[in-house]
Design a protein around this motif. Structure first.
Motif, PDB file in Angstrom:
ATOM      1  N   ARG A 178     -19.360  22.986 -33.691  1.00 17.25           N
ATOM      2  CA  ARG A 178     -20.828  23.136 -33.608  1.00 17.25           C
ATOM      3  C   ARG A 178     -21.213  24.562 -33.241  1.00 17.25           C
ATOM      4  N   ASP A 179     -20.368  25.234 -32.447  1.00 13.29           N
ATOM      5  CA  ASP A 179     -20.602  26.652 -32.137  1.00 13.29           C
ATOM      6  C   ASP A 179     -20.608  27.477 -33.395  1.00 13.29           C
ATOM      7  N   ARG A 180     -19.624  27.180 -34.247  1.00 13.62           N
ATOM      8  CA  ARG A 180     -19.471  28.000 -35.443  1.00 13.62           C
ATOM      9  C   ARG A 180     -20.394  27.551 -36.565  1.00 13.62           C
ATOM     10  N   CYS A 181     -20.643  26.272 -36.668  1.00 18.80           N
ATOM     11  CA  CYS A 181     -21.505  25.712 -37.717  1.00 18.80           C
ATOM     12  C   CYS A 181     -22.548  24.826 -37.047  1.00 18.80           C
ATOM     13  N   PRO A 182     -23.648  25.401 -36.587  1.00 19.63           N
ATOM     14  CA  PRO A 182     -24.661  24.586 -35.905  1.00 19.63           C
ATOM     15  C   PRO A 182     -25.122  23.453 -36.820  1.00 19.63           C
ATOM     16  N   ALA A 239     -14.555  24.441 -40.260  1.00 23.66           N
ATOM     17  CA  ALA A 239     -15.668  25.379 -40.465  1.00 23.66           C
ATOM     18  C   ALA A 239     -15.601  25.960 -41.875  1.00 23.66           C
ATOM     19  N   ILE A 278     -10.565  23.688 -35.922  1.00 21.09           N
ATOM     20  CA  ILE A 278     -11.955  24.191 -35.885  1.00 21.09           C
ATOM     21  C   ILE A 278     -12.172  25.160 -37.045  1.00 21.09           C
ATOM     22  N   ASP A 279     -11.238  26.084 -37.209  1.00 20.83           N
ATOM     23  CA  ASP A 279     -11.383  27.056 -38.297  1.00 20.83           C
ATOM     24  C   ASP A 279     -11.310  26.370 -39.665  1.00 20.83           C
ATOM     25  N   ALA A 294     -17.203  20.591 -30.088  1.00 14.77           N
ATOM     26  CA  ALA A 294     -17.959  21.710 -29.499  1.00 14.77           C
ATOM     27  C   ALA A 294     -17.686  23.005 -30.248  1.00 14.77           C
ATOM     28  N   GLY A 295     -16.417  23.258 -30.565  1.00 11.21           N
ATOM     29  CA  GLY A 295     -16.050  24.506 -31.244  1.00 11.21           C
ATOM     30  C   GLY A 295     -16.630  24.571 -32.640  1.00 11.21           C
TER      31      GLY A 295
END
Ligand code: CP3
Length: 339
Positions: free
Chosen positions: A228-232, A187, A183-184, A225-226
């Protein structure tokens, strides 16, 4: 904005399908082989932002693909998690120590090993033509874990499958660590300039249904999901190779925007069972591209005819082979674009 590939991935069907090829930056190109020889190896190339940016752009310059894919490797994540990574000449990649007999927590994390990737992304983003879409990527947790556990590629992933049954808690910890790191990683690729990302799950086809839910669907859904949380608005392509009849469940349950089909999938079946309007990518057999001639034309026409309504991105069903003639790639582009 006029980026046909990005528009197709976001659900807008294009009059001519945009095209890029998995592994388009690589050994079938003489300019790649020359730069790789100069740098002395794959990892030296991938960690040099000037060279990696050049290799990313080479296939765009030569062929004018609609998408450029970041030049890197899915095994950069295990390398950043603290395994040693080597690409020996003539053999596949090696990760040491293999996690089949070494604890994940005993590895010394090395997140700075990913810094050159972000520098490469920034350079490529500044260099691409305005109509070219820039794709980042990572491996999906199951596929990455098969290399981390066995320390190398394998035909049937049996060592990792056995490990996951024997010790699901330890294996789940490896998967969770890959999910969080990925995720990181994705992102930061997006923040540095990629416009969409692909999750490569090359070995997703080797799992039984319950294990598939647990080690493919759930971790990919967590990444989607993770991220999209960080990068809508992050645009995500899933490529679960070899999963056949599990494709509709994967498409529904992971939340990916678009789905890559391997060459064994009947495109007409995929068109009938995938959610309406969901963009698909694929799925010419890389060996038809290698073979060329009438077999190639026939393969292209079948793929082009298979998706009469939905957004379609033309691609191979898997990476381009290293012995593929350049002229066949030119033939492919001309036919897809109707030239
Ligand atoms: O697609 C692209 O052009 C971008 C770069 C890219 C590479 N690897 C460069 C590479 C991408 C997207 C990958 C993904 C990758 N890497 C996957 C998933 C897709 C797939 O092919 O199934 C996997 C499983 C890997 C792991 C990996 N890297 C293997 C098994 C190998 C050795 C086999 C091989 O093809 O050589 C690599 C090495 C590698 N990664 C090369 C390239 C261009 C060849 C290195 C060289 O120049 O010798």
């Amino acid at each position: 904005m006029n980026k046909p590939l990005l528009a197709a991935l976001k659900g807008f069907r294009q009059p001519v399908p945009p095209i890029w090829l998995m592994r388009q930056a690589g050994r079938y190109l003489p300019e790649y082989r020359a730069l790789r020889a100069e740098k002395g190896g794959f990892l030296a190339l991938a960690t040099d932002p000037v060279a990696a940016a050049e290799v990313t752009v080479q296939p765009i310059r030569r062929f004018g693909f609609d998408g450029a894919i970041l030049f890197s490797d899915i095994l950069m994540v295990p390398w950043a998690l603290g395994q040693d990574l080597t690409f020996g000449p003539g053999e596949g990649p090696r990760l040491m120590p293999p996690l089949v007999d070494h604890a994940l927590d005993a590895l010394v994390r090395a997140p700075a090993r990913l810094d050159p990737v972000y520098a490469t992304v920034a350079r490529v983003a500044a260099a691409l033509p305005p109509t070219t879409t820039f794709l980042g990527f990572a491996g999906s947790p199951w596929t990455v874990a098969t290399y981390m556990v066995a320390g190398q590629g394998s035909k049937d992933q049996s060592e990792t499958r056995a490990f996951a049954y024997r010790d699901p808690v330890a294996f789940g910890a490896i998967i969770d660590k890959i999910v969080a790191t990925t995720i990181d990683y994705l992102a930061r690729q997006i923040e540095a300039g990629v416009e969409a990302v692909q999750l490569f799950d090359s070995w997703a086809g080797s799992l039984s249904p319950a294990q598939f839910e647990r080690w493919v669907i759930a971790p990919n859904a967590a990444i989607v999901a993770g991220l999209r949380d960080r990068c809508p608005g992050a645009c995500i392509i899933g490529f679960p190779k070899g999963i056949g009849g599990k494709l509709p469940a994967y498409a529904r349950e992971t939340g990916v925007d678009a789905i890559g089909l391997d060459e064994t999938v009947d495109p007409a079946w995929a068109d009938a069972v995938l959610p309406d309007g969901m963009p698909v990518q694929g799925n010419l057999d890389p060996l038809a591209l290698f073979a060329g001639g009438a077999a190639l034309d026939d393969g292209i026409d079948r793929v082009l005819a298979a998706f009469p309504d939905r957004p379609h991105v033309f691609n191979l069903g898997h990476g381009i082979g290293q012995h593929t003639p350049i002229a066949h790639v030119e033939q492919l582009l001309a036919r897809v674009r109707g030239a």
